[in-house]
Structure formats: C-alpha cells, structure tokens
Scaffold this motif. Structure first.
Motif, short mmCIF file in Angstrom:
data_model
loop_
_atom_site.label_atom_id
_atom_site.label_comp_id
_atom_site.label_asym_id
_atom_site.label_seq_id
_atom_site.Cartn_x
_atom_site.Cartn_y
_atom_site.Cartn_z
N LEU A 61 -7.87 -53.21 7.50
CA LEU A 61 -8.41 -53.37 6.15
C LEU A 61 -7.37 -52.97 5.11
O LEU A 61 -7.22 -53.64 4.07
CB LEU A 61 -9.68 -52.54 5.98
CG LEU A 61 -10.42 -52.70 4.65
CD1 LEU A 61 -10.96 -54.12 4.52
CD2 LEU A 61 -11.55 -51.69 4.52
N VAL A 113 -14.77 -54.32 -0.39
CA VAL A 113 -13.56 -53.84 0.27
C VAL A 113 -13.16 -52.47 -0.30
O VAL A 113 -12.81 -51.55 0.45
CB VAL A 113 -12.41 -54.86 0.10
CG1 VAL A 113 -11.11 -54.29 0.64
CG2 VAL A 113 -12.77 -56.16 0.85
N HIS A 147 -17.48 -58.95 -4.24
CA HIS A 147 -16.66 -59.16 -3.05
C HIS A 147 -15.54 -58.11 -3.00
O HIS A 147 -15.29 -57.49 -1.97
CB HIS A 147 -16.03 -60.56 -3.08
CG HIS A 147 -16.95 -61.67 -2.69
ND1 HIS A 147 -18.08 -61.98 -3.41
CD2 HIS A 147 -16.90 -62.56 -1.65
CE1 HIS A 147 -18.69 -63.01 -2.84
NE2 HIS A 147 -17.99 -63.38 -1.77
N ALA A 148 -14.85 -57.98 -4.11
CA ALA A 148 -13.76 -57.02 -4.17
C ALA A 148 -14.27 -55.60 -3.92
O ALA A 148 -13.63 -54.81 -3.21
CB ALA A 148 -13.07 -57.11 -5.53
N VAL A 189 -7.29 -59.25 -0.66
CA VAL A 189 -8.69 -59.62 -0.82
C VAL A 189 -9.20 -59.26 -2.21
O VAL A 189 -9.82 -60.07 -2.92
CB VAL A 189 -9.56 -58.95 0.25
CG1 VAL A 189 -11.04 -59.23 0.00
CG2 VAL A 189 -9.16 -59.43 1.64
N GLU A 190 -8.91 -58.02 -2.65
CA GLU A 190 -9.40 -57.56 -3.95
C GLU A 190 -8.81 -58.39 -5.09
O GLU A 190 -9.52 -58.78 -6.03
CB GLU A 190 -9.06 -56.09 -4.14
CG GLU A 190 -9.82 -55.15 -3.20
CD GLU A 190 -9.33 -53.71 -3.30
OE1 GLU A 190 -8.76 -53.35 -4.36
OE2 GLU A 190 -9.50 -52.96 -2.32
N GLN A 227 -13.86 -61.86 13.87
CA GLN A 227 -12.88 -60.95 13.29
C GLN A 227 -13.22 -59.52 13.66
O GLN A 227 -14.34 -59.09 13.44
CB GLN A 227 -12.88 -61.03 11.75
CG GLN A 227 -12.57 -62.41 11.22
CD GLN A 227 -13.79 -63.18 10.74
OE1 GLN A 227 -13.95 -63.40 9.57
NE2 GLN A 227 -14.67 -63.60 11.65
N ALA A 265 -10.39 -61.95 -5.05
CA ALA A 265 -11.82 -61.90 -5.38
C ALA A 265 -12.02 -61.62 -6.87
O ALA A 265 -12.84 -62.26 -7.54
CB ALA A 265 -12.50 -60.83 -4.54
N ILE A 313 -4.76 -55.83 4.45
CA ILE A 313 -5.11 -57.02 3.66
C ILE A 313 -6.00 -56.70 2.46
O ILE A 313 -6.36 -57.59 1.70
CB ILE A 313 -5.82 -58.07 4.55
CG1 ILE A 313 -7.14 -57.51 5.13
CG2 ILE A 313 -4.90 -58.57 5.64
CD1 ILE A 313 -7.95 -58.55 5.88
N GLY A 314 -6.33 -55.42 2.28
CA GLY A 314 -7.26 -55.05 1.21
C GLY A 314 -6.81 -55.48 -0.17
O GLY A 314 -7.61 -56.03 -0.95
#
Length: 416
Positions: free
Chosen positions: A387, A410, A406-407, A394-395, A380, A398, A390-391
């Motif tokens: 970022l 980002v 994880h969150a 993801v947040e 990737q 997560a 898709i941020g």
C-alpha cells in the motif's frame, strides 16, 4: 451451380439471412416468455408436427436408445468423446494463480466454472451426435455442474446415446427459436441457464442474438460454411469433396474457393458437378451451391486478404507452403492445414471443436472451448508495504478525478 463470386455481396448475403427472421423470432420469444411450457408444446406442434406428451426426455428413454444404435457407432462416439476431452483438457488453466509483482503486491486470477449452461443440438435434416459431444464435453471439462440439452423432436437415439456418453442426463425434446427462449428465460419444465451454446439454423441464431440480455451466448453459429484457400498445386477432387461436405449440411450452407489459379477453379467446378450428381443429399447440396462459388485472387497476398474479409467458419489451406500461409491468416473459426486435413476430421474425431462462429463473426469471436464455460476474476493481495508503494499514486489520481472518498480509503489505512 459453380460461379464466380463478388466478395462484398457474398458477405452481405450471409448476414441478411439472420436479419430477415428477427421479426418472427421475436414473436416466438414473446410467446415463450408469457406462456412457458404451453408455448413450447404449441410451437412444437406448429413447426415440427409433433404432439408432445412430455417435454423432458426420461432416463428410461435415454438408456433404451442404446438398443437402437449400432454397436460400432457407439464405440466410435466413445472414442470421439475421449479425443475431444483430451484436447480440451489441454485448455484448462489453473483455478488460481498468484504472482508477486513487487514486495507487498501480489496479483493473480481466480477462474471458476459457470453453474448451469444450456446446449442446443440441431436435428431435423440429420442427427448430430457429434454436436452433442462438442457442446457438452468442454463444459464438463471446465467443471460446469449442471448441463441441459435441447434437441428437436423426434429425439434421435444416436443423439441420446452421445449425450449419455458425455454424461448429460437433462434433455428436452424442443427445438428451434423456442428452445433457445426456453433455456434463456426458463419455463416450468426447463430451468433457466446462464449461458447457451451450440449451432443452429438462422432462427436459432437470431434467437440467441436477441436473447443475449437474458443469457450469455457463445457466438452466432448458423448454417455451415467453408472457405478454401488454394493454389495450382491443390488437388481439385479434394477441394470439391470439402465443398460438398459443407454443402450437404443445409440449403443455406455456403462454400467459397479462393484461389490464385483460374484453371483450378474450373477443374474444381467440374469435380463439384460430377460428385454432386451422385450425392445422397443432392437436393440440399444443389441449393447450397446456388449461392456458393469461387474468387480468383491476383496472388497469395490478395488471397489471404480475401479470406480474412470472409472470416470463414472453416478455412482449408491447400497450397504449396501451407504453414507459411497459416501464420498470415487472422480471421477463421477453425483452420485445416494441408491436403489431407479434411474438415470432416475436425467435425468428428481430431479433438478440436466444430461449434464455430459463422457469417463473418470469426472476425470477432473464437470457436467454442473450455474458456467459454468459465468466469475469471482478478485477485489482489496487498500488504501495508505494498500500500505504501502505490498509495501516493492512488491518492493523487483519485483526488484529480474528484473522488475524494477513494483517496481517503487509502489515506486512512496509511495513517493507521
């Protein structure tokens, strides 16, 4: 010798042979684990009747083998090696491919060869230089740096020549389950490998399955087998010839004719009896035929369904419209289409690989190819723009999973 078969019983019998030897094979593995080379020497004396002075085959012995092999055979092995290499070169993918999925997000795959693999080449009842080529050439094409080979003593000069043609100079004169254990566990003489490939008897196959936590294996590849899917247009002599070709491999080899025509089954049986009577390896053939036979299917749909249930190592399709049947078959190691596609062609010189899953495992595994010797890692490449795209996704996911760090990994980048 030629009998009607009950499909479920026949399939179950193929697996039971492996289960039967798990206990003795476990004991062999334990000895190699604890005693190393000493176990290899003792077990070779016990099973092969040979006192080993050296486990490793010397360069001088490998080179001297050429003097003991017919020149025409050497030429044939070289041509077979070239054909196998040519076909397997077609299977090579890119070492790295990258594709921009959207602005700021590029995905791809990085492919790298394994570093060290072990190949098992059977011996004993016959020499198998073809298997030496089938196991090692795809690994060379894939770019594996270290390839070792184990083959039972006494080492056959034809096998040594084949390995030399393939460019393999690390050879050990040890066979059976103990050879698989040596490659998987490592000994003073035989360095440990990452993966083991190659066919063998039920002891070799059981050892591979029991040692899967120590080294990756290709798949269970035990005694040879063939299924022939034929209708009334098939030539009974051709069908019988393919049956005997597989039967002569091993007493535990298995052959099944699946046909829509009961008359053909009888005619094939008569041809099998006639041809077996004059076969050089008749004793082995007769034992293999004792658990081989035929199944008469109601129609071609039922025949295809039966073949898929068998999931044979080799499948020969000898019907009026073979390509139409080919597109419907799902489970087979290697498929031979039409009356002139003798399975022996794939065994030696067409270029495809003859190291294939047996005992119904073609339902789960593919035959040996270049991909067996490679690792693939996804890649990737993500920029700040990517970022941001898709941020939020993801947040949100997560945080919902309770993995807040994880969150945050980002968020901290988006804040920065």
């Amino acid at each position: 010798m030629w009998q009607a078969l009950e499909i479920e019983t026949w399939i179950a019998g193929r697996r039971s042979e492996i289960d039967r030897v798990r206990g003795p094979v476990s004991e062999i593995i334990a000895r190699v684990r604890s005693e190393g080379d000493a176990a290899l020497i003792d077990l070779t004396k016990r099973f092969d009747g040979i006192d080993l002075d050296e486990i490793a085959v010397s360069d001088e012995e490998r080179e001297a083998a050429y003097d003991r092999v017919d020149a025409q055979l050497i030429e044939s092995l070289a041509e077979a090696e070239a054909r196998i290499s040519r076909f397997h070169e077609l299977q090579r993918g890119r070492d790295l491919w990258l594709q921009e999925m959207e602005p700021g997000i590029t995905l791809g795959v990085r492919t790298t060869p394994l570093s060290r693999i072990g190949a098992y080449v059977p011996g004993g009842r016959a020499a198998y230089p073809s298997t030496a080529l089938m196991c090692t050439v795809p690994a060379k094409v894939a770019g594996v740096r270290e390839i070792c080979c184990c083959t039972p003593p006494p080492t056959n000069p034809i096998t040594l020549v084949a390995l030399d043609i393939a460019g393999i100079d690390e050879i050990y004169r040890v066979g059976g389950a103990q050879a698989i254990a040596a490659m998987a566990l490592g000994t003073t003489t035989v360095p440990r490998v990452e993966k083991i490939v190659g066919p063998g008897n039920v002891y070799v196959t059981a050892a591979k399955m029991l040692l899967r936590d120590e080294a990756e294996i290709d798949f269970p590849a035990g005694p040879s087998e063939i299924a022939i899917l034929a209708d009334g247009t098939a030539n009974p002599t051709f069908v019988a010839a393919d049956i005997l070709a597989q039967a002569e491999h091993d007493p535990n080899a298995a052959c099944v004719l699946v046909t829509t025509d009961a008359v053909l089954a009888d005619r094939v049986g008569a041809e099998v009896k006639r041809m077996a009577a004059g076969a050089v390896r008749r004793e082995i053939i007769d034992r293999a035929l004792s658990h081989s036979g035929y199944i008469v299917a109601a129609d071609i749909d039922a025949a295809v369904e039966t073949v898929d249930a068998v999931a044979p190592e080799h499948l020969s399709i000898q019907v009026a419209d073979p390509l139409a049947v080919l597109t419907r078959v799902r489970n087979a190691g290697s498929i031979f289409v039409g009356p002139y596609a003798a399975v022996a062609c794939g065994d030696y010189a067409s270029g495809t690989n003859h190291v294939l899953p047996t005992a119904g495992y073609a339902r789960l595994y593919s035959g040996l190819d270049v991909n067996h010797f490679c690792r693939r890692a996804t890649v990737q490449v993500i920029t700040r723009e990517g970022l941001e795209a898709i941020g939020d996704v993801v947040e949100t996911i997560a945080d919902a999973e309770g993995l807040h760090a994880h969150a945050e990994s980002v968020r901290v980048r988006r804040r920065g």
